[in-house]
Scaffold this motif. Structure first.
Motif, PDB file in Angstrom:
ATOM      1  N   VAL A 161       0.861  -1.116  -0.136  1.00 48.86           N
ATOM      2  CA  VAL A 161      -0.105  -0.166  -0.012  1.00 48.86           C
ATOM      3  C   VAL A 161       0.899   1.242  -0.157  1.00 48.86           C
ATOM      4  O   VAL A 161       0.518   2.391  -0.574  1.00 48.86           O
ATOM      5  N   GLY A 162       1.915   1.247   0.744  1.00 49.97           N
ATOM      6  CA  GLY A 162       3.049   2.189   0.561  1.00 49.97           C
ATOM      7  C   GLY A 162       3.474   2.603  -0.712  1.00 49.97           C
ATOM      8  O   GLY A 162       3.309   3.871  -1.015  1.00 49.97           O
ATOM      9  N   ILE A 163       3.922   1.611  -1.312  1.00 51.31           N
ATOM     10  CA  ILE A 163       4.562   1.795  -2.700  1.00 51.31           C
ATOM     11  C   ILE A 163       3.539   2.313  -3.533  1.00 51.31           C
ATOM     12  O   ILE A 163       3.765   3.251  -4.486  1.00 51.31           O
ATOM     13  N   ALA A 164       2.251   2.012  -3.526  1.00 51.83           N
ATOM     14  CA  ALA A 164       1.226   2.254  -4.409  1.00 51.83           C
ATOM     15  C   ALA A 164       0.655   3.753  -4.242  1.00 51.83           C
ATOM     16  O   ALA A 164       0.545   4.618  -5.243  1.00 51.83           O
ATOM     17  N   ALA A 165       0.870   4.236  -3.123  1.00 50.00           N
ATOM     18  CA  ALA A 165       0.607   5.388  -2.906  1.00 50.00           C
ATOM     19  C   ALA A 165       1.781   6.548  -3.295  1.00 50.00           C
ATOM     20  O   ALA A 165       1.236   7.520  -3.861  1.00 50.00           O
ATOM     21  N   ILE A 166       2.818   6.004  -3.026  1.00 51.07           N
ATOM     22  CA  ILE A 166       3.958   6.836  -3.789  1.00 51.07           C
ATOM     23  C   ILE A 166       3.938   6.900  -5.283  1.00 51.07           C
ATOM     24  O   ILE A 166       3.957   7.775  -6.064  1.00 51.07           O
ATOM     25  N   ARG A 167       3.484   5.784  -5.803  1.00 42.98           N
ATOM     26  CA  ARG A 167       3.438   5.733  -7.324  1.00 42.98           C
ATOM     27  C   ARG A 167       2.494   6.437  -7.835  1.00 42.98           C
ATOM     28  O   ARG A 167       2.497   6.991  -8.978  1.00 42.98           O
ATOM     29  N   GLU A 168       1.359   6.424  -7.010  1.00 45.09           N
ATOM     30  CA  GLU A 168       0.144   7.565  -7.483  1.00 45.09           C
ATOM     31  C   GLU A 168       0.750   8.795  -7.789  1.00 45.09           C
ATOM     32  O   GLU A 168       0.226   9.409  -8.377  1.00 45.09           O
ATOM     33  N   LYS A 169       1.332   9.368  -6.661  1.00 48.76           N
ATOM     34  CA  LYS A 169       1.884  10.712  -6.528  1.00 48.76           C
ATOM     35  C   LYS A 169       2.946  11.043  -7.673  1.00 48.76           C
ATOM     36  O   LYS A 169       2.963  11.781  -8.451  1.00 48.76           O
ATOM     37  N   LEU A 170       3.648   9.729  -8.026  1.00 45.90           N
ATOM     38  CA  LEU A 170       4.831  10.042  -9.176  1.00 45.90           C
ATOM     39  C   LEU A 170       4.301  10.102 -10.404  1.00 45.90           C
ATOM     40  O   LEU A 170       5.304  10.616 -11.228  1.00 45.90           O
ATOM     41  N   ARG A 171       3.070   9.838 -10.563  1.00 43.45           N
ATOM     42  CA  ARG A 171       2.581  10.260 -12.046  1.00 43.45           C
ATOM     43  C   ARG A 171       2.878  11.638 -12.422  1.00 43.45           C
ATOM     44  O   ARG A 171       2.742  11.957 -13.458  1.00 43.45           O
ATOM     45  N   TYR A 172       2.870  12.538 -11.480  1.00 43.61           N
ATOM     46  CA  TYR A 172       2.781  13.989 -11.805  1.00 43.61           C
ATOM     47  C   TYR A 172       4.428  14.526 -11.553  1.00 43.61           C
ATOM     48  O   TYR A 172       4.610  15.745 -11.665  1.00 43.61           O
TER      49      TYR A 172
END
Lengths: 204, 204
Positions: A161-172
């Motif tokens: 869940v931690g990495i998924a949250a970071i990857r969602e932000k990384l899109r920008y």
């Protein structure tokens, strides 16, 4: 107290992903959004919680050297531990199948939420790894094993869940094109692993 | 596909680790030193090649609905053989690899090649495909093992290279982070970065 210690230890210090890299394939493939990764995390925790204690009982009463002596004293020096890999993976594949059918029957909502992830868990190395670590570390009784299984599952869930949250932000963010996607995910997981290393050496 | 392509492509354009992102768990966990990395690479190559050939020979008799279980049984039998051979002839390395020999069963490269290739191709092509993918995996493992052992402990295959070169006398220090788990992730991230900058068509 021992139960709480094992539980906390297997979440943070012996984290399946950051300390042993187990279940990396699905961790990398399914961590694109928080919602799906939460579903997979719950499913993995659930399967670990069932398979590890079952495999513990099998190991204790059938596989270990001399474990069969409860059947008859003549079998006391039989050692079947070379069969443990095959038996563990068979148990995991069977239990995943049964869990899938039970959930489909009694809780269609949960079944739809987990979707395709359930059958895939049979080949998730975190699940087989859980059983193999259980065999290697020699826990004293089934209560400790259950705490270890639950803790490992929750540790895995936290990581994905931690990495998924970071990857969602990384899109920008502006990332070099060659590093986008898998490359940057590896590097971030490494950095998260360094953060988790600060738990190492804590004696509980 | 041509037979030479089956061997050549997995080295770079279709590398199991860098491009398909399969088999990550073991690739990270066993590469702190060169020797276990090489042993692991050989074991996985042997298992992939043999499993590919066996499944390819059986492909017309396996009912599609239970193919995963058949594949798991074949793979786990081969892994038990490898495990027993390692225990008999290289006990120290086998101890170092601990559960990761058993985890070859759930190594995604093995299952991936069986599903994608051996189920639909002839034995000889499957043999070459298994060999290519096993070697493609081995190359990355050996590179990681080499870099991590050289910079992390200053040795290669247990031989103190940097000490013989006299680097410690002029103030060189080993980088302790290199033998820690997170550094493996960061190194793979960097290798992916270099690889994709050279092969632009692989960028996401």
């Amino acid at each position: 107290m021992e139960y709480v210690n094992i539980f906390i230890k297997s979440i943070f210090i012996d984290n399946m992903i950051f300390a042993f890299f187990l279940g990396m394939c699905s961790y990398l493939a399914v961590s694109k959004t928080v919602k799906t990764s939460l579903g997979l995390g719950v499913a993995v925790t659930f399967v670990l919680l069932i398979t590890v204690p079952v495999n513990y009982l099998l190991d204790k009463y059938i596989l270990q050297a001399g474990a069969l002596s409860w059947v008859s004293p003549a079998l006391a020096d039989v050692d079947l531990s070379f069969l443990s890999l095959i038996l563990f993976i068979a148990v995991i594949a069977a239990i995943v199948q049964i869990v899938e059918m039970v959930i489909e029957k009694y809780s269609p909502a949960l079944y739809n939420a987990l979707g395709i992830f359930l059958p895939l868990i049979a080949v998730n190395c975190a699940v087989l790894g859980g059983s193999l670590f259980m065999q290697q570390r020699g826990y004293a009784n089934i209560g400790e094993v259950t705490c270890f299984a639950l803790g490992s599952g929750i540790g895995w869930l936290l990581a994905i869940v931690g990495i998924a949250a970071i990857r969602e932000k990384l899109r920008y963010s502006a990332i070099p094109p060659a590093l986008k996607g898998v490359g940057i995910t590896f590097i971030i997981t490494g950095l998260m692993g360094i953060a988790f290393m600060s738990f190492m050496g804590i004696k509980i | 596909m041509k037979n030479t392509d089956l061997i050549k492509l997995p080295f770079s354009k279709n590398n199991p680790i860098l491009v398909q992102v399969l088999g990550i768990c073991s690739c990270l966990a066993v590469t702190a030193q060169l020797k276990p990395a090489v042993v692991m690479a050989l074991s996985v190559t042997v298992v992939v090649v043999l499993a590919n050939v066996i499944i390819s020979l059986l492909r017309n008799t396996i009912p599609p609905r239970i193919r995963i279980i058949v594949q798991l049984v074949v793979v786990s039998t081969l892994v038990v053989l490898v495990d027993q051979v390692l225990k008999a002839y290289m006990y120290d390395v086998s101890k170092q690899l601990s559960v990761f020999v058993g985890l070859i069963i759930t190594n995604c490269i093995v299952m991936g090649r069986l599903e994608a290739f051996a189920m639909v191709q002839k034995p000889w092509a499957s043999f070459l495909d298994g060999l290519g993918n096993g070697l493609g995996y081995s190359v990355i493992l050996i590179v990681l093992g080499f870099v991590r052992e050289l910079f992390g402990s200053g040795t290669l295959w247990g031989y103190p290279v940097l000490e013989k070169l006299g680097l410690y006398n002029i103030g060189y220090e080993n980088n302790g982070l290199m033998i820690m788990p997170p550094m493996a992730l960061i190194l793979v991230g960097i290798i992916i970065w270099i690889h994709r900058s050279r092969n632009k068509e692989l960028c996401e």
